[in-house]
Design a protein around this motif. Structure first.
Motif, PDB file in Angstrom:
ATOM      1  N   GLY A 304      31.862  20.128  50.978  1.00  0.00           N
ATOM      2  CA  GLY A 304      32.291  21.122  51.854  1.00  0.00           C
ATOM      3  C   GLY A 304      33.232  22.249  51.206  1.00  0.00           C
ATOM      4  N   THR A 305      34.278  22.288  51.981  1.00  0.00           N
ATOM      5  CA  THR A 305      35.256  23.526  51.451  1.00  0.00           C
ATOM      6  C   THR A 305      35.543  23.198  49.885  1.00  0.00           C
ATOM      7  OG1 THR A 305      35.915  24.129  53.585  1.00  0.00           O
ATOM      8  CG2 THR A 305      37.472  24.387  51.886  1.00  0.00           C
ATOM      9  N   SER A 306      35.950  21.848  49.672  1.00  0.00           N
ATOM     10  CA  SER A 306      36.231  21.447  48.235  1.00  0.00           C
ATOM     11  C   SER A 306      35.232  22.136  47.378  1.00  0.00           C
ATOM     12  CB  SER A 306      36.650  19.986  48.075  1.00  0.00           C
ATOM     13  OG  SER A 306      37.672  19.863  48.875  1.00  0.00           O
ATOM     14  N   TRP A 307      34.073  21.834  47.885  1.00  0.00           N
ATOM     15  CA  TRP A 307      32.763  22.257  47.044  1.00  0.00           C
ATOM     16  C   TRP A 307      32.742  23.794  46.725  1.00  0.00           C
ATOM     17  CZ3 TRP A 307      28.040  24.920  47.690  1.00  0.00           C
ATOM     18  CH2 TRP A 307      27.000  24.544  46.867  1.00  0.00           C
ATOM     19  N   ILE A 349      37.376  17.205  43.497  1.00  0.00           N
ATOM     20  CA  ILE A 349      38.170  17.887  44.232  1.00  0.00           C
ATOM     21  C   ILE A 349      38.196  17.301  45.705  1.00  0.00           C
ATOM     22  CG2 ILE A 349      38.715  20.137  45.014  1.00  0.00           C
ATOM     23  CD1 ILE A 349      36.875  21.391  42.967  1.00  0.00           C
ATOM     24  N   SER A 350      39.104  17.008  46.323  1.00  0.00           N
ATOM     25  CA  SER A 350      39.065  16.597  47.594  1.00  0.00           C
ATOM     26  C   SER A 350      40.509  16.766  48.392  1.00  0.00           C
ATOM     27  CB  SER A 350      38.700  15.060  47.606  1.00  0.00           C
ATOM     28  OG  SER A 350      38.922  14.290  48.875  1.00  0.00           O
ATOM     29  N   GLN A 351      40.497  17.210  49.461  1.00  0.00           N
ATOM     30  CA  GLN A 351      41.891  17.698  49.973  1.00  0.00           C
ATOM     31  C   GLN A 351      42.333  16.228  50.512  1.00  0.00           C
ATOM     32  OE1 GLN A 351      44.620  17.154  52.780  1.00  0.00           O
ATOM     33  NE2 GLN A 351      42.549  16.781  53.755  1.00  0.00           N
ATOM     34  N   SER A 352      41.489  15.221  51.217  1.00  0.00           N
ATOM     35  CA  SER A 352      41.879  14.007  51.597  1.00  0.00           C
ATOM     36  C   SER A 352      42.132  12.918  50.506  1.00  0.00           C
ATOM     37  CB  SER A 352      40.999  13.469  52.731  1.00  0.00           C
ATOM     38  OG  SER A 352      39.702  13.282  52.126  1.00  0.00           O
ATOM     39  N   GLY A 353      41.242  13.024  49.568  1.00  0.00           N
ATOM     40  CA  GLY A 353      41.401  12.173  48.759  1.00  0.00           C
ATOM     41  C   GLY A 353      40.509  10.736  48.912  1.00  0.00           C
ATOM     42  N   GLU A 354      39.800  10.961  50.165  1.00  0.00           N
ATOM     43  CA  GLU A 354      39.215   9.601  50.613  1.00  0.00           C
ATOM     44  C   GLU A 354      37.815   9.969  50.917  1.00  0.00           C
ATOM     45  OE1 GLU A 354      40.674   6.990  50.729  1.00  0.00           O
ATOM     46  OE2 GLU A 354      42.830   7.551  50.782  1.00  0.00           O
ATOM     47  N   THR A 355      37.159  11.064  50.858  1.00  0.00           N
ATOM     48  CA  THR A 355      35.854  11.279  50.817  1.00  0.00           C
ATOM     49  C   THR A 355      34.836  10.450  50.220  1.00  0.00           C
ATOM     50  OG1 THR A 355      36.179  13.597  51.355  1.00  0.00           O
ATOM     51  CG2 THR A 355      33.971  13.267  50.973  1.00  0.00           C
ATOM     52  N   ALA A 356      34.084   9.743  51.153  1.00  0.00           N
ATOM     53  CA  ALA A 356      33.252   8.624  50.578  1.00  0.00           C
ATOM     54  C   ALA A 356      32.181   9.012  49.457  1.00  0.00           C
ATOM     55  CB  ALA A 356      32.571   7.791  51.877  1.00  0.00           C
ATOM     56  N   ALA A 402      39.493  21.978  60.159  1.00  0.00           N
ATOM     57  CA  ALA A 402      39.016  23.149  59.274  1.00  0.00           C
ATOM     58  C   ALA A 402      39.814  23.136  58.157  1.00  0.00           C
ATOM     59  CB  ALA A 402      38.943  24.319  59.948  1.00  0.00           C
ATOM     60  N   SER A 403      39.508  23.001  56.979  1.00  0.00           N
ATOM     61  CA  SER A 403      40.144  23.220  55.825  1.00  0.00           C
ATOM     62  C   SER A 403      40.689  24.836  55.555  1.00  0.00           C
ATOM     63  CB  SER A 403      39.643  22.552  54.649  1.00  0.00           C
ATOM     64  OG  SER A 403      40.347  22.358  53.545  1.00  0.00           O
ATOM     65  N   THR A 404      41.884  24.856  55.361  1.00  0.00           N
ATOM     66  CA  THR A 404      42.249  26.210  55.066  1.00  0.00           C
ATOM     67  C   THR A 404      43.292  26.377  53.696  1.00  0.00           C
ATOM     68  OG1 THR A 404      43.944  26.239  56.837  1.00  0.00           O
ATOM     69  CG2 THR A 404      42.115  27.366  57.239  1.00  0.00           C
ATOM     70  N   LEU A 487      31.199  28.673  56.814  1.00  0.00           N
ATOM     71  CA  LEU A 487      31.358  27.352  57.179  1.00  0.00           C
ATOM     72  C   LEU A 487      32.535  27.297  58.107  1.00  0.00           C
ATOM     73  CD1 LEU A 487      31.152  24.244  56.719  1.00  0.00           C
ATOM     74  CD2 LEU A 487      32.658  24.326  54.750  1.00  0.00           C
ATOM     75  N   LYS A 488      33.691  28.029  57.947  1.00  0.00           N
ATOM     76  CA  LYS A 488      34.751  27.985  59.044  1.00  0.00           C
ATOM     77  C   LYS A 488      34.302  28.484  60.225  1.00  0.00           C
ATOM     78  CE  LYS A 488      36.884  26.297  57.107  1.00  0.00           C
ATOM     79  NZ  LYS A 488      37.073  25.796  55.794  1.00  0.00           N
ATOM     80  N   LEU A 489      33.337  29.750  60.383  1.00  0.00           N
ATOM     81  CA  LEU A 489      33.048  30.167  61.495  1.00  0.00           C
ATOM     82  C   LEU A 489      31.994  29.081  62.320  1.00  0.00           C
ATOM     83  CD1 LEU A 489      32.925  32.628  63.475  1.00  0.00           C
ATOM     84  CD2 LEU A 489      30.616  33.123  62.579  1.00  0.00           C
ATOM     85  N   LYS A 490      31.115  28.611  61.551  1.00  0.00           N
ATOM     86  CA  LYS A 490      30.044  27.499  62.351  1.00  0.00           C
ATOM     87  C   LYS A 490      30.964  26.188  62.819  1.00  0.00           C
ATOM     88  CE  LYS A 490      27.682  26.814  57.995  1.00  0.00           C
ATOM     89  NZ  LYS A 490      26.451  27.247  57.462  1.00  0.00           N
ATOM     90  N   GLU A 491      31.927  25.813  61.881  1.00  0.00           N
ATOM     91  CA  GLU A 491      32.620  24.603  62.248  1.00  0.00           C
ATOM     92  C   GLU A 491      33.353  24.379  63.324  1.00  0.00           C
ATOM     93  OE1 GLU A 491      34.740  22.383  59.158  1.00  0.00           O
ATOM     94  OE2 GLU A 491      35.470  24.157  58.537  1.00  0.00           O
ATOM     95  N   ILE A 492      34.076  25.532  63.531  1.00  0.00           N
ATOM     96  CA  ILE A 492      35.151  25.570  64.769  1.00  0.00           C
ATOM     97  C   ILE A 492      34.694  26.464  65.838  1.00  0.00           C
ATOM     98  CG2 ILE A 492      37.044  25.064  63.388  1.00  0.00           C
ATOM     99  CD1 ILE A 492      37.987  27.966  63.776  1.00  0.00           C
TER     100      ILE A 492
HETATM  101  C1  F6R Z   1      35.681  22.094  55.994  1.00  0.00           C
HETATM  102  C2  F6R Z   1      35.969  20.739  55.742  1.00  0.00           C
HETATM  103  C3  F6R Z   1      35.064  19.863  54.989  1.00  0.00           C
HETATM  104  C4  F6R Z   1      35.710  19.318  53.772  1.00  0.00           C
HETATM  105  C5  F6R Z   1      34.865  18.150  53.335  1.00  0.00           C
HETATM  106  C6  F6R Z   1      35.703  17.643  52.105  1.00  0.00           C
HETATM  107  O1  F6R Z   1      36.702  23.031  56.729  1.00  0.00           O
HETATM  108  O2  F6R Z   1      37.316  20.305  55.997  1.00  0.00           O
HETATM  109  O3  F6R Z   1      33.988  20.622  54.916  1.00  0.00           O
HETATM  110  O4  F6R Z   1      36.103  20.118  52.938  1.00  0.00           O
HETATM  111  O5  F6R Z   1      34.747  17.388  54.384  1.00  0.00           O
HETATM  112  O6  F6R Z   1      36.748  17.272  52.511  1.00  0.00           O
HETATM  113  P1  F6R Z   1      37.759  16.614  51.285  1.00  0.00           P
HETATM  114  O7  F6R Z   1      38.137  17.945  50.791  1.00  0.00           O
HETATM  115  O8  F6R Z   1      38.764  15.992  51.908  1.00  0.00           O
HETATM  116  O9  F6R Z   1      37.022  15.692  50.461  1.00  0.00           O
END
Ligand code: F6R
Length: 611
Positions: A304-307, A349-356, A402-404, A487-492
């Protein structure tokens, strides 16, 4: 992907759990439920949001000091009252909440059905609690041991909490793959998928590790693993302020988080970068720094956004470090037998650090001898812990789905890593290195200036809110920004949007352009500017409506585009940090005007802990 909460102590369990579920609702919101233990073990659950459950329970007498709660993002079975958690065991003496997926649930279910079990729901979680009770009935009467034995047979990911009618002062929790934190209060315990439901009560926490089981009994916390080896709980102090997880006067978390960016970017650089002294140090990258500096290639994995942040980093690393970079969707990488050699360098790269998917890709790369650098936001998250080294982005909790602010903080960390590597490798001159550090320090102010465009962006949003499609085009460093804007536009807002490299348009997407098609160009003054100007002409020739994000003072594009949004100038490698801001605002305002649920868009969840 599902939020779980548990409480055992002296407080009112219902209100404590309900509040916790509201904090975790970003993880999933298609149904919610609570089990409370008082005289009896009672389960209440409802399709919809936590507020729907709350309303449904209005007037109920909900007493008790121990309980568990769940907010769901459906994996097995549609979102309805029955599939909502908690799930009872057949005797209704046990109830479970579960985040994750039990992959071999079908085989276990078939076995249990053959033994006469009847299931109410379609969930894998109900199968697990039946399985545990079955073991308790046939192998051992001890619940703790039954849980352990069941978990040795289970394949998949889980964070679970179990409550038992027969042990009213006990909760049993376990995790593998999905996160679980235990908060230690004075004579009370809190369990949750992350620390946000816990922080207002205590800052002492224990993060459960994979394959660990926690048994909370009275005032006692015991931890062992599924092999029955006991460990001493490692107590950590939370570094999380309550204000950071509240809306603070903003209408939505997403808007708050967009506006937080000047601060989150500064926080990310604080103590790590000082342009005047030419100082750039990331404390989390030490022992393995030479692996990065001497890498033959770097593989970036994310979703996603991290990509998208990874794509910007690819340009950055290749330009300044002269190291080839491959950016991979974690979900593809993990299943395509990638070529990884001992000592290869992977940045996850991962915001949550939990993406499977990202976590599984890391495990695969590690198993082949790669060195993993994690770039995460959530401290103590699974990806942060499974990386060899890494750097937190310190963006603060991101609650809007939505990740910002994570995107911009990821870009800052990745830029710092790349500049440090380039400096060590000697692939950047001292002068350019110094100039880049100076320029990075100006970014918070420039992002602040870009935020002042809000009123203008809102005006544009109003004109285009009913569009059915959008195209986002950019080149070079702004190409990933185009992807991110779409991505931001479509997801929200649920408007179909495509991001493309501007020059690719003529190889297909140009067929879509007519007077109905808004085309957002990210056309700042960089090395591909003239080329993008030509692409704008091509769109205009086909009557497309152009909204262009340009550099302040641009004198060419305003003569061509219907709408021009001027952002402050910066080095082209840092421009995504600034040019993405109006795109975040555009999607936000369009979604608000369309009446969409901004912080909890349909079908999504913040933390994607399933494949
Ligand atoms: C987009 C969004 C998702 C995350 C994706 C990865 O706004 O939030 O596309 O970027 O699910 O998540 P993380 O960064 O947590 O691995």
């Amino acid at each position: 992907m599902c939020g779980i909460v548990g409480y055992l102590g002296k407080r009112d369990a219902y209100s404590t759990i309900l509040k916790g579920l509201k904090r975790l609702e970003y993880r999933g919101y298609d149904s919610a439920g609570i089990a409370l233990l008082d005289q009896d073990l009672r389960v209440f659950k409802k399709k919809g949001k936590v507020a729907d459950l709350e309303q449904h329970l209005n007037g109920e007498k909900l007493t008790g000091h121990v309980g568990i709660g769940h907010t769901r993002w459906a994996t097995h079975g549609e979102p309805n009252d029955i599939n909502a958690h908690p799930h009872f065991s057949p005797s209704q003496k046990l109830a479970i909440i579960h985040n994750g997926i039990i992959e071999n649930y079908d085989a276990i279910r078939t076995d249990l059905v053959n033994k006469g079990h009847k299931f109410e729901s379609e969930t894998d979680s109900e199968v697990l609690i039946h399985f545990i009770e079955d073991i308790q009935n046939h192998n051992t009467s001890d619940l703790e041991e039954a849980v352990r034995l069941a978990l040795t047979k289970v394949v998949g990911a889980y964070a679970i909490v179990i409550i038992s009618k027969e042990d009213p002062d006990m909760l049993i929790a376990a995790r593998k793959g999905s996160p679980l934190v235990i908060g230690l209060g004075k004579d009370e315990f809190f369990l949750a998928s992350d620390a946000t439901p816990i922080v207002e009560y205590t800052n002492e926490v224990v993060y459960l590790n994979d394959s660990e089981i926690a048994v909370i009994k009275g005032n006692d916390l015991k931890i062992k693993n599924t092999e029955d080896v006991h460990t001493t709980p490692y107590i950590q102090t939370l570094d999380l302020e309550l204000e950071t997880i509240e809306k603070g006067g903003y209408e939505h978390f997403m808007l708050k988080e967009i506006y937080e960016q000047p601060k989150s970017i500064s926080d990310c650089m604080r103590g790590r970068l000082n342009a005047e002294e030419g100082y750039l140090v990331l404390g989390g990258i030490r022992e393995y720094a030479n692996k990065l500096e001497n890498a033959d290639r770097i593989i970036i994995i994310a979703c996603g956004t991290s990509w998208h942040a990874g794509l910007v980093a690819e340009y950055f690393f290749e330009e300044f470090c002269r190291i080839p970079v491959e950016v991979e969707y974690a979900s593809e990488f993990r299943y395509r037998n990638p070529v990884i050699k001992e000592g290869d360098v992977v940045i996850a790269i991962s915001q949550s650090g939990e993406t499977a998917d990202t976590l599984a890709a890391i495990e695969l790369a590690k198993s082949k001898g790669a060195i993993i650098f994690g770039v995460c936001n959530v401290v103590g998250s699974s990806i942060a812990r499974s990386s060899h080294e890494g750097a937190y982005i310190h963006a603060g909790p991101e609650i809007g789905v939505a990740s910002t602010k994570s995107f911009t903080a990821q870009l800052i960390v990745l830029s710092m890593i790349a500049l440090g590597v380039a400096h060590q490798r000697g692939t950047i001159t001292e002068q350019t290195y110094r100039q880049m550090l100076v320029e990075m320090e100006t970014i918070p102010e420039k992002v602040g200036k870009a935020l002042k465009l809000d009123t203008q962006v809102k005006y544009i949003a109003d004109l285009f809110k009913d569009a059915r499609n959008f195209l986002y085009l950019g080149r070079g460093y702004n190409f990933p920004v185009a992807l991110e804007g779409a991505l931001k536009l479509k997801e929200i807002s649920y408007i179909h949007a495509e991001g493309y490299p501007a020059a690719e348009m003529k190889h297909g997407p140009i067929a879509l352009i007519d007077e109905e098609m808004p085309v957002v160009f990210i056309a700042t003054n960089d090395s591909s500017y003239q080329k993008v100007v030509s692409n704008i002409r091509e769109v205009k020739a086909r009557k497309g409506k152009v909204i262009a994000v340009v550099t302040e003072g641009d004198s060419i594009i305003p003569k061509m585009a219907e709408f021009v949004i001027e952002v402050p100038a910066t080095h082209e490698a840092l421009m995504p940090l600034v040019s993405v801001i109006p795109l975040q605002l555009l999607s936000y305002h369009i979604a608000v005007m369309r009446g969409c649920n901004i912080d909890q868009p349909r079908n999504l969840a913040k933390s994607v802990t399933v494949e």
